[in-house]
Design an enzyme around this catalytic site. Structure first.
Site, PDB file in Angstrom:
ATOM      1  N   LYS A  36       0.814  -1.219   0.000  1.00  0.00           N
ATOM      2  CA  LYS A  36       0.000   0.000   0.000  1.00  0.00           C
ATOM      3  C   LYS A  36       0.847   1.267   0.000  1.00  0.00           C
ATOM      4  CE  LYS A  36      -2.396  -0.626   3.714  1.00  0.00           C
ATOM      5  NZ  LYS A  36      -1.690  -1.854   4.184  1.00  0.00           N
ATOM      6  N   THR A  37       1.929   1.273   0.766  1.00  0.00           N
ATOM      7  CA  THR A  37       2.735   2.490   0.874  1.00  0.00           C
ATOM      8  C   THR A  37       3.491   2.757  -0.417  1.00  0.00           C
ATOM      9  OG1 THR A  37       2.948   2.093   3.253  1.00  0.00           O
ATOM     10  CG2 THR A  37       4.445   3.702   2.270  1.00  0.00           C
TER      11      THR A  37
ATOM     12  N   LYS B 247      -1.993   9.571   6.237  1.00  0.00           N
ATOM     13  CA  LYS B 247      -2.181   8.279   6.907  1.00  0.00           C
ATOM     14  C   LYS B 247      -2.879   8.577   8.233  1.00  0.00           C
ATOM     15  CE  LYS B 247      -0.699   3.850   7.923  1.00  0.00           C
ATOM     16  NZ  LYS B 247      -0.512   2.660   7.109  1.00  0.00           N
TER      17      LYS B 247
ATOM     18  N   GLU C 149      -3.968   6.637   3.045  1.00  0.00           N
ATOM     19  CA  GLU C 149      -3.531   5.251   3.177  1.00  0.00           C
ATOM     20  C   GLU C 149      -4.103   4.641   4.442  1.00  0.00           C
ATOM     21  OE1 GLU C 149       0.398   2.390   3.593  1.00  0.00           O
ATOM     22  OE2 GLU C 149       0.686   4.505   3.110  1.00  0.00           O
TER      23      GLU C 149
ATOM     24  N   GLY D  90      -3.546  -1.885   7.149  1.00  0.00           N
ATOM     25  CA  GLY D  90      -3.950  -3.252   6.869  1.00  0.00           C
ATOM     26  C   GLY D  90      -5.074  -3.320   5.852  1.00  0.00           C
TER      27      GLY D  90
ATOM     28  N   ASP E  70       4.986   5.362   7.707  1.00  0.00           N
ATOM     29  CA  ASP E  70       4.615   5.347   6.293  1.00  0.00           C
ATOM     30  C   ASP E  70       4.645   6.749   5.708  1.00  0.00           C
ATOM     31  OD1 ASP E  70       4.281   2.598   6.292  1.00  0.00           O
ATOM     32  OD2 ASP E  70       2.163   2.712   6.819  1.00  0.00           O
TER      33      ASP E  70
END
Length: 205
Positions: free
Chosen positions: A15-16, A32, A99, A102, A43
């Site tokens: 994702k990052t 985030k 973002e 999980g 992140d």
């Protein structure tokens, strides 16, 4: 302009990296909302290190949790409770990329999940998948959940090594627009910028 929420089919999906590519491509802002652990190497810090444009603003997290667990557990260990009413979208006129933590069903507290946060923000989802044994099932379940919650999916990203058999199976079931982000042997801002600049993919609705 609706925010784009980067969520994955699980943890350690990419994702990052996907966020950094999209932030660089769109010169979007990044946020985030909940960071669990890795506060000295978050992140947000990684995305900031990986982008080159000067337009992006990295917005501070709403919750910075000290332990590297699911947000509800990390918050409990820190003696706090995550409250969705205390998580507000940053003020910006720019495209905002959010973002998640999980996957979609990761708990934030005793009743709220990541998918509830997406719904609160009226965001469109960019779902990140990765090819491994079981990823077809996890991807299709994630897509079904988003459809059930009436949350639009803008794109599906496969991050890492390609597996045409799995990807074709997922596409045949979903019909989603697909983008592939390769595995980067060297991960730095030059590689992210090079890939983003070559990307002709249209992220508009």
């Amino acid at each position: 302009m609706r925010p784009l929420f980067i969520s994955g089919i699980g943890t350690e999906i990419g994702k990052t990296i996907a966020s950094a590519v999209l932030v660089e491509k769109l010169q979007a802002d990044y946020w985030k909302p909940v960071q669990s652990g890795e506060l000295e190497n978050s992140d947000s810090m990684l995305v900031e290190r990986l982008i080159s444009n000067r337009k992006t603003i990295i917005h501070p997290e709403a919750y910075r949790l000290t332990q590297p667990f699911s947000p509800h557990k990390s918050a409990a260990l820190d003696g706090i409770t995550i409250d969705l009413d205390n998580i507000h979208l940053p003020k910006t006129d720019n495209q905002l990329i959010i973002e998640g933590a999980g996957g979609l069903m990761v708990p934030l507290n005793e009743k709220d999940l990541i998918v509830d946060l997406i719904k609160k923000f009226d965001a469109e989802v960019i779902l990140v998948s990765k090819n491994y044994l079981g990823s077809i099932n996890h991807t299709l379940l994630s897509v079904e959940l988003l459809k059930k919650r009436s949350i639009p999916i803008r794109k599906l990203i496969f991050c890492g090594e390609s597996n045409p058999s799995s990807e074709d199976a997922i596409y045949s079931q979903t019909g989603l627009d697909i983008l592939r982000i390769p595995f980067f042997n060297v991960l730095n801002k030059e590689k992210i910028a090079e890939f983003a600049n070559q990307l002709s993919y249209n992220f508009n609705p």
